[in-house]
Design an enzyme around this catalytic site. Structure first.
Site, PDB file in Angstrom:
ATOM      1  N   ARG A   1      42.184  54.052  51.042  1.00 30.37           N
ATOM      2  CA  ARG A   1      41.340  54.655  51.657  1.00 30.37           C
ATOM      3  C   ARG A   1      40.789  54.176  52.768  1.00 30.37           C
ATOM      4  NH1 ARG A   1      42.470  60.167  49.195  1.00 30.37           N
ATOM      5  NH2 ARG A   1      44.468  60.309  49.189  1.00 30.37           N
TER       6      ARG A   1
ATOM      7  N   ARG B   1      38.273  60.127  55.973  1.00 30.23           N
ATOM      8  CA  ARG B   1      37.123  60.878  56.493  1.00 30.23           C
ATOM      9  C   ARG B   1      35.895  60.743  56.529  1.00 30.23           C
ATOM     10  NH1 ARG B   1      39.398  65.440  51.905  1.00 30.23           N
ATOM     11  NH2 ARG B   1      39.506  63.807  51.198  1.00 30.23           N
TER      12      ARG B   1
ATOM     13  N   ARG C   1      41.446  64.169  62.990  1.00 29.82           N
ATOM     14  CA  ARG C   1      41.811  65.424  62.126  1.00 29.82           C
ATOM     15  C   ARG C   1      41.838  67.288  62.549  1.00 29.82           C
ATOM     16  NH1 ARG C   1      44.138  67.633  58.522  1.00 29.82           N
ATOM     17  NH2 ARG C   1      42.873  67.802  56.759  1.00 29.82           N
TER      18      ARG C   1
ATOM     19  N   ASP D   1      51.440  58.300  52.994  1.00 26.32           N
ATOM     20  CA  ASP D   1      50.672  59.343  51.724  1.00 26.32           C
ATOM     21  C   ASP D   1      51.918  59.323  51.270  1.00 26.32           C
ATOM     22  OD1 ASP D   1      48.128  61.536  50.631  1.00 26.32           O
ATOM     23  OD2 ASP D   1      49.694  61.410  50.094  1.00 26.32           O
TER      24      ASP D   1
ATOM     25  N   TYR E   1      52.799  65.385  40.379  1.00 24.79           N
ATOM     26  CA  TYR E   1      53.453  66.434  41.423  1.00 24.79           C
ATOM     27  C   TYR E   1      53.990  67.081  40.852  1.00 24.79           C
ATOM     28  CZ  TYR E   1      48.714  63.962  43.272  1.00 24.79           C
ATOM     29  OH  TYR E   1      46.931  63.502  43.239  1.00 24.79           O
TER      30      TYR E   1
HETATM   31  O1  CP3 Z   1      44.798  53.795  51.887  1.00 18.01           O
HETATM   32  C1  CP3 Z   1      44.766  54.297  53.137  1.00 18.01           C
HETATM   33  O2  CP3 Z   1      43.824  54.090  53.933  1.00 18.01           O
HETATM   34  C2  CP3 Z   1      46.431  55.186  53.384  1.00 18.01           C
HETATM   35  C3  CP3 Z   1      46.674  55.534  53.223  1.00 18.01           C
HETATM   36  C4  CP3 Z   1      46.396  56.692  51.902  1.00 18.01           C
HETATM   37  C5  CP3 Z   1      46.464  58.013  51.985  1.00 18.01           C
HETATM   38  N1  CP3 Z   1      46.717  58.669  50.815  1.00 18.01           N
HETATM   39  C6  CP3 Z   1      45.924  58.797  53.140  1.00 18.01           C
HETATM   40  C7  CP3 Z   1      45.119  59.788  52.610  1.00 18.01           C
HETATM   41  C8  CP3 Z   1      47.361  56.446  50.844  1.00 18.01           C
HETATM   42  C9  CP3 Z   1      47.173  55.127  50.340  1.00 18.01           C
HETATM   43  C10 CP3 Z   1      46.864  57.554  49.795  1.00 18.01           C
HETATM   44  C11 CP3 Z   1      47.232  57.619  48.924  1.00 18.01           C
HETATM   45  C12 CP3 Z   1      47.460  59.122  47.750  1.00 18.01           C
HETATM   46  N2  CP3 Z   1      47.752  60.028  47.979  1.00 18.01           N
HETATM   47  C13 CP3 Z   1      46.933  58.478  46.118  1.00 18.01           C
HETATM   48  C14 CP3 Z   1      47.429  57.258  45.815  1.00 18.01           C
HETATM   49  C15 CP3 Z   1      46.183  56.621  45.239  1.00 18.01           C
HETATM   50  C16 CP3 Z   1      44.583  57.694  45.263  1.00 18.01           C
HETATM   51  O3  CP3 Z   1      44.231  58.486  45.237  1.00 18.01           O
HETATM   52  O4  CP3 Z   1      44.673  58.189  43.512  1.00 18.01           O
HETATM   53  C17 CP3 Z   1      47.450  60.128  45.876  1.00 18.01           C
HETATM   54  C18 CP3 Z   1      47.764  60.487  44.605  1.00 18.01           C
HETATM   55  C19 CP3 Z   1      47.868  60.861  47.313  1.00 18.01           C
HETATM   56  C20 CP3 Z   1      47.704  61.966  46.889  1.00 18.01           C
HETATM   57  C21 CP3 Z   1      46.744  63.254  47.909  1.00 18.01           C
HETATM   58  N3  CP3 Z   1      46.563  62.353  49.401  1.00 18.01           N
HETATM   59  C22 CP3 Z   1      45.478  63.626  47.584  1.00 18.01           C
HETATM   60  C23 CP3 Z   1      45.249  63.845  46.098  1.00 18.01           C
HETATM   61  C24 CP3 Z   1      44.541  64.117  48.514  1.00 18.01           C
HETATM   62  C25 CP3 Z   1      44.125  65.252  48.422  1.00 18.01           C
HETATM   63  C26 CP3 Z   1      42.708  64.611  48.245  1.00 18.01           C
HETATM   64  C27 CP3 Z   1      41.857  63.273  49.352  1.00 18.01           C
HETATM   65  O5  CP3 Z   1      41.497  62.444  48.968  1.00 18.01           O
HETATM   66  O6  CP3 Z   1      41.431  64.415  50.752  1.00 18.01           O
HETATM   67  C28 CP3 Z   1      45.309  63.448  50.195  1.00 18.01           C
HETATM   68  C29 CP3 Z   1      45.039  63.300  51.267  1.00 18.01           C
HETATM   69  C30 CP3 Z   1      44.951  62.492  51.758  1.00 18.01           C
HETATM   70  N4  CP3 Z   1      45.537  60.975  52.100  1.00 18.01           N
HETATM   71  C31 CP3 Z   1      44.056  61.904  52.632  1.00 18.01           C
HETATM   72  C32 CP3 Z   1      43.909  61.058  53.311  1.00 18.01           C
HETATM   73  C33 CP3 Z   1      42.801  60.363  54.218  1.00 18.01           C
HETATM   74  C34 CP3 Z   1      42.585  63.163  53.130  1.00 18.01           C
HETATM   75  C35 CP3 Z   1      43.092  63.837  53.323  1.00 18.01           C
HETATM   76  C36 CP3 Z   1      42.902  64.803  55.044  1.00 18.01           C
HETATM   77  O7  CP3 Z   1      42.123  63.905  56.257  1.00 18.01           O
HETATM   78  O8  CP3 Z   1      41.767  65.911  54.635  1.00 18.01           O
END
Ligand code: CP3
Length: 354
Positions: free
Chosen positions: A39, A43, A52, A88, A164
């Site tokens: 990540r 944010r 965003r 994602d 999921y």
């Molecule tokens: O790592 C990186 O910078 C690359 C991008 C990336 C995102 N999600 C962007 C994202 C990666 C590798 C992921 C993986 C991901 N997504 C996982 C596995 C890693 C982990 O965190 O365990 C999972 C379970 C998800 C599913 C997911 N995506 C959830 C549960 C959420 C909501 C919770 C949260 O953290 O906001 C997301 C949203 C998400 N994925 C965001 C980002 C930058 C935030 C979205 C926003 O801008 O509001």
């Protein structure tokens, strides 16, 4: 003299192959410990919040220009040793035929989740070409990234994606997922097989588009005991990882301390270690397997002296062994001060150089 270049690969490829990140993935000696952060775009960065405010999260992921821009901008902002594609793990849900939304502050929601064999029948076999926007983002990001910075592609592992699909969103106890697994084992293995085939094709598409490594996220694998992991999950993760032998494969999960050896048997080149597991113990249990991790993301909320101390502790736990990629033990938290992220990366470099 004219004629073909005698070197076996173009200079750009060689710069990448010799990068500290890829060397560490292969367990080779490095001039300093490479570091990137899960990540690393998100944010906690003001420019990301600005983007965003103008674009819905999934639109960012599906727009190759914007996804590539976010990928590259994160690298320019914090200067890690590898880029990870902005995307994602849940995009594949739509290729499986279900509707995915991200609601403000609520995380992902999947409509019409899979609850039984009937729900399974409604799922499509993934056509990896449907995720062409991801491959295009990879080609664009690769073109814009510094020539010595490898690009990591990724996907969710079958268990995490299945959770999921079944729960319809993020879950605390995974009771529906486990009920499905225990009550309908045959349908479970069919579901996992379908996700695994789709994910293998998707990752192959990412490799063809130009990523230098891939990470398989089994974020929720730690919800399972060892025997259930072996019976219901491991063979499917193995099949995904076997499908992409061309690039280093990183396998990350949370809460995997009780499963570490089985998790390693999935066949990745690097095992991601979460922050609940001691890196020294992971090293001892995994032998010479390269590892990635594992600073607690919350440490980045503390002051510089403390961050430096905790970086030192992770490095001490690794005890100078080759094959260590520094990372957090999970993703950067949204409230993290960006200057602390930059400080972390500089500190890892400074403490390990020369
Ligand atoms: O790592 C990186 O910078 C690359 C991008 C990336 C995102 N999600 C962007 C994202 C990666 C590798 C992921 C993986 C991901 N997504 C996982 C596995 C890693 C982990 O965190 O365990 C999972 C379970 C998800 C599913 C997911 N995506 C959830 C549960 C959420 C909501 C919770 C949260 O953290 O906001 C997301 C949203 C998400 N994925 C965001 C980002 C930058 C935030 C979205 C926003 O801008 O509001």
């Amino acid at each position: 003299m004219t004629g073909p270049d005698p070197s076996p690969s173009p200079p750009g490829q060689d710069l990448l192959a010799q990068s500290p990140f890829l060397k560490a993935c292969r367990g080779q000696k490095v001039p300093f410990t490479p570091v990137w952060l899960m990540r690393q775009a998100g944010r906690y960065q003001e420019w990301y919040r600005g983007l965003r405010a103008r674009h819905y999260f999934l639109d960012l992921c599906k727009n190759p220009q914007l996804a590539a821009e976010v990928t590259v901008r994160a690298v320019q902002d914090i200067r890690p040793d590898a880029a990870i594609l902005f995307s994602d793990i849940l995009l594949i849900v739509e290729a499986l035929g279900l509707r995915l939304t991200f609601n403000q502050g609520e995380g992902p929601a999947i409509s019409g989740p899979v609850r039984d064999a009937l729900g399974l029948c409604a799922l499509r076999e993934v056509d990896p070409d449907e995720l062409g926007f991801v491959y295009e983002a990879i080609r664009l990001a690769r073109r814009e990234l510094p020539a010595d910075i490898p690009l990591i592609g990724f996907a969710g592992a079958p268990f995490t994606v299945a959770s999921y699909l079944i729960e319809g969103g993020t879950s605390r106890n995974f009771e529906r997922t486990k009920a499905f697994m225990f009550r309908h084992p045959q349908a479970w293995h069919e579901l996992m097989g379908r996700i695994a085939r789709g994910t293998a094709g998707y990752l192959r598409g990412q490799v063809q588009a130009g990523v230098q490594a891939v990470q398989l996220f089994d974020s929720w694998a730690g919800a399972l005991g060892l025997e259930d992991y072996r019976e219901f999950v491991l063979p499917h993760s193995q099949r995904v990882l076997q499908a992409i032998p061309e690039v280093p494969r990183i396998h990350f999960g949370r809460g995997t301390c009780g499963l570490l050896e089985a998790f390693d048997e999935a066949g990745a080149d690097v095992v991601g270690v979460d922050f609940l597991t001691s890196l020294a113990e992971a090293r001892q249990r995994l032998g010479s397997r390269p590892v990635q991790g594992n600073l607690d993301p919350s440490v980045l909320m503390a002051d510089r002296d403390y961050i430096r101390q905790r970086v030192g502790r992770v490095l001490d736990a690794n005890a100078g062994r080759p094959g260590h990629i520094f990372n957090l033990g999970h993703g950067v938290l949204p409230g993290t001060p960006v200057e602390n992220v930059r400080f972390l990366i500089e500190t890892v470099h400074e403490m390990t150089a020369g």
